[in-house]
Design a protein around this motif. Structure first.
Motif, PDB file in Angstrom:
ATOM      1  N   PHE A   1      69.680   1.619  -1.784  1.00  0.00           N
ATOM      2  CA  PHE A   1      68.282   1.938  -2.118  1.00  0.00           C
ATOM      3  C   PHE A   1      67.351   0.880  -1.546  1.00  0.00           C
ATOM      4  CE2 PHE A   1      64.447   2.428  -4.534  1.00  0.00           C
ATOM      5  CZ  PHE A   1      64.370   3.787  -4.811  1.00  0.00           C
ATOM      6  N   LYS A   2      67.662  -0.381  -1.797  1.00  0.00           N
ATOM      7  CA  LYS A   2      66.794  -1.468  -1.317  1.00  0.00           C
ATOM      8  C   LYS A   2      66.748  -1.486   0.203  1.00  0.00           C
ATOM      9  CE  LYS A   2      65.370  -6.126  -1.974  1.00  0.00           C
ATOM     10  NZ  LYS A   2      65.413  -7.319  -2.756  1.00  0.00           N
ATOM     11  N   ASN A   3      67.881  -1.240   0.835  1.00  0.00           N
ATOM     12  CA  ASN A   3      67.945  -1.222   2.297  1.00  0.00           C
ATOM     13  C   ASN A   3      67.071  -0.105   2.878  1.00  0.00           C
ATOM     14  OD1 ASN A   3      68.938  -1.946   4.898  1.00  0.00           O
ATOM     15  ND2 ASN A   3      70.367  -0.247   4.783  1.00  0.00           N
ATOM     16  N   MET A   4      67.080   1.059   2.238  1.00  0.00           N
ATOM     17  CA  MET A   4      66.359   2.214   2.772  1.00  0.00           C
ATOM     18  C   MET A   4      64.894   2.279   2.325  1.00  0.00           C
ATOM     19  SD  MET A   4      69.350   5.092   2.632  1.00  0.00           S
ATOM     20  CE  MET A   4      68.565   6.245   3.734  1.00  0.00           C
ATOM     21  N   VAL A   5      64.608   1.801   1.117  1.00  0.00           N
ATOM     22  CA  VAL A   5      63.256   1.941   0.561  1.00  0.00           C
ATOM     23  C   VAL A   5      62.462   0.635   0.647  1.00  0.00           C
ATOM     24  CG1 VAL A   5      61.957   2.602  -1.521  1.00  0.00           C
ATOM     25  CG2 VAL A   5      64.089   3.765  -0.969  1.00  0.00           C
ATOM     26  N   GLY A   6      63.176  -0.482   0.649  1.00  0.00           N
ATOM     27  CA  GLY A   6      62.494  -1.770   0.767  1.00  0.00           C
ATOM     28  C   GLY A   6      62.325  -2.513  -0.532  1.00  0.00           C
ATOM     29  N   VAL A   7      62.570  -1.828  -1.644  1.00  0.00           N
ATOM     30  CA  VAL A   7      62.500  -2.456  -2.966  1.00  0.00           C
ATOM     31  C   VAL A   7      63.673  -1.947  -3.805  1.00  0.00           C
ATOM     32  CG1 VAL A   7      59.990  -2.761  -2.981  1.00  0.00           C
ATOM     33  CG2 VAL A   7      60.971  -0.663  -3.900  1.00  0.00           C
ATOM     34  N   SER A   8      63.944  -2.623  -4.890  1.00  0.00           N
ATOM     35  CA  SER A   8      65.013  -2.190  -5.783  1.00  0.00           C
ATOM     36  C   SER A   8      64.592  -0.911  -6.512  1.00  0.00           C
ATOM     37  CB  SER A   8      65.311  -3.279  -6.815  1.00  0.00           C
ATOM     38  OG  SER A   8      64.227  -3.389  -7.730  1.00  0.00           O
ATOM     39  N   PRO A   9      65.566  -0.159  -7.040  1.00  0.00           N
ATOM     40  CA  PRO A   9      65.208   1.034  -7.817  1.00  0.00           C
ATOM     41  C   PRO A   9      64.271   0.713  -8.984  1.00  0.00           C
ATOM     42  CG  PRO A   9      67.559   1.046  -7.335  1.00  0.00           C
ATOM     43  CD  PRO A   9      67.020  -0.283  -6.886  1.00  0.00           C
ATOM     44  N   LYS A  10      64.516  -0.401  -9.649  1.00  0.00           N
ATOM     45  CA  LYS A  10      63.677  -0.783 -10.790  1.00  0.00           C
ATOM     46  C   LYS A  10      62.232  -1.039 -10.351  1.00  0.00           C
ATOM     47  CE  LYS A  10      63.490  -3.975 -14.655  1.00  0.00           C
ATOM     48  NZ  LYS A  10      64.130  -5.099 -15.341  1.00  0.00           N
ATOM     49  N   LYS A  11      62.062  -1.773  -9.244  1.00  0.00           N
ATOM     50  CA  LYS A  11      60.716  -2.039  -8.745  1.00  0.00           C
ATOM     51  C   LYS A  11      60.047  -0.754  -8.268  1.00  0.00           C
ATOM     52  CE  LYS A  11      60.849  -6.873  -7.551  1.00  0.00           C
ATOM     53  NZ  LYS A  11      60.708  -7.884  -6.524  1.00  0.00           N
ATOM     54  N   TYR A  12      60.827   0.116  -7.666  1.00  0.00           N
ATOM     55  CA  TYR A  12      60.283   1.409  -7.212  1.00  0.00           C
ATOM     56  C   TYR A  12      59.731   2.188  -8.402  1.00  0.00           C
ATOM     57  CZ  TYR A  12      59.877   5.981  -5.049  1.00  0.00           C
ATOM     58  OH  TYR A  12      59.383   7.190  -4.598  1.00  0.00           O
ATOM     59  N   ARG A  13      60.507   2.218  -9.478  1.00  0.00           N
ATOM     60  CA  ARG A  13      60.084   2.962 -10.670  1.00  0.00           C
ATOM     61  C   ARG A  13      58.808   2.397 -11.254  1.00  0.00           C
ATOM     62  NH1 ARG A  13      64.307   4.684 -15.040  1.00  0.00           N
ATOM     63  NH2 ARG A  13      63.963   6.749 -14.208  1.00  0.00           N
ATOM     64  N   THR A  14      58.709   1.100 -11.344  1.00  0.00           N
ATOM     65  CA  THR A  14      57.520   0.500 -11.958  1.00  0.00           C
ATOM     66  C   THR A  14      56.294   0.607 -11.050  1.00  0.00           C
ATOM     67  OG1 THR A  14      58.128  -1.719 -11.185  1.00  0.00           O
ATOM     68  CG2 THR A  14      58.831  -1.107 -13.411  1.00  0.00           C
ATOM     69  N   ALA A  15      56.514   0.756  -9.741  1.00  0.00           N
ATOM     70  CA  ALA A  15      55.405   0.862  -8.798  1.00  0.00           C
ATOM     71  C   ALA A  15      54.845   2.288  -8.702  1.00  0.00           C
ATOM     72  CB  ALA A  15      55.830   0.381  -7.421  1.00  0.00           C
ATOM     73  N   THR A  16      55.622   3.275  -9.166  1.00  0.00           N
ATOM     74  CA  THR A  16      55.153   4.661  -9.017  1.00  0.00           C
ATOM     75  C   THR A  16      54.560   5.203 -10.295  1.00  0.00           C
ATOM     76  OG1 THR A  16      57.375   5.528  -9.486  1.00  0.00           O
ATOM     77  CG2 THR A  16      56.732   5.254  -7.177  1.00  0.00           C
TER      78      THR A  16
END
Length: 111
Positions: free
Chosen positions: A96-111
């Protein structure tokens, strides 16, 4: 739907299969057997037709679904990794981090 060639039709069917079975353990050999083509033929032509390597396409499909689940569900990260076909939470997090640039947890809190 018309296809430009037989191989386009076959690869479209493989891609459709991956899009609906991404949760399962999927190996190139198993898919080649399922669609009655050689691994080499599938691998080479999958890249030609889709622009993605087989595993890259599968992982992209899985990560896109994980992003959707992170945005739209209350599932915890472990459950999301399981729901999207990853063997371990560590592999999921790394991919996830490799493809999206952030961890799943950070992705969730950013959206």
């Amino acid at each position: 739907m018309g296809y430009p060639s037989y191989i386009h039709m076959k690869i479209s069917k493989v891609a459709a299969y991956l899009n609906t079975h991404y949760k399962e353990k999927i190996a190139l050999k198993d898919i080649a057997d399922k669609f009655a083509i050689s691994e080499y033929y599938l691998s080479r032509n999958f890249r030609k037709v889709t622009g993605f390597y087989f595993s890259e396409y599968l992982n992209t499909t899985r990560i896109n679904m994980a992003k959707k689940l992170l945005r739209e569900s209350n599932y915890n990260i472990t459950r999301i990794s399981e729901e999207t076909g990853f063997n371990t939470i560590t592999h999921f997090g790394r991919m996830f981090k490799n493809m999206v640039g952030v961890s799943p947890k950070k992705y969730r809190t950013a959206t």
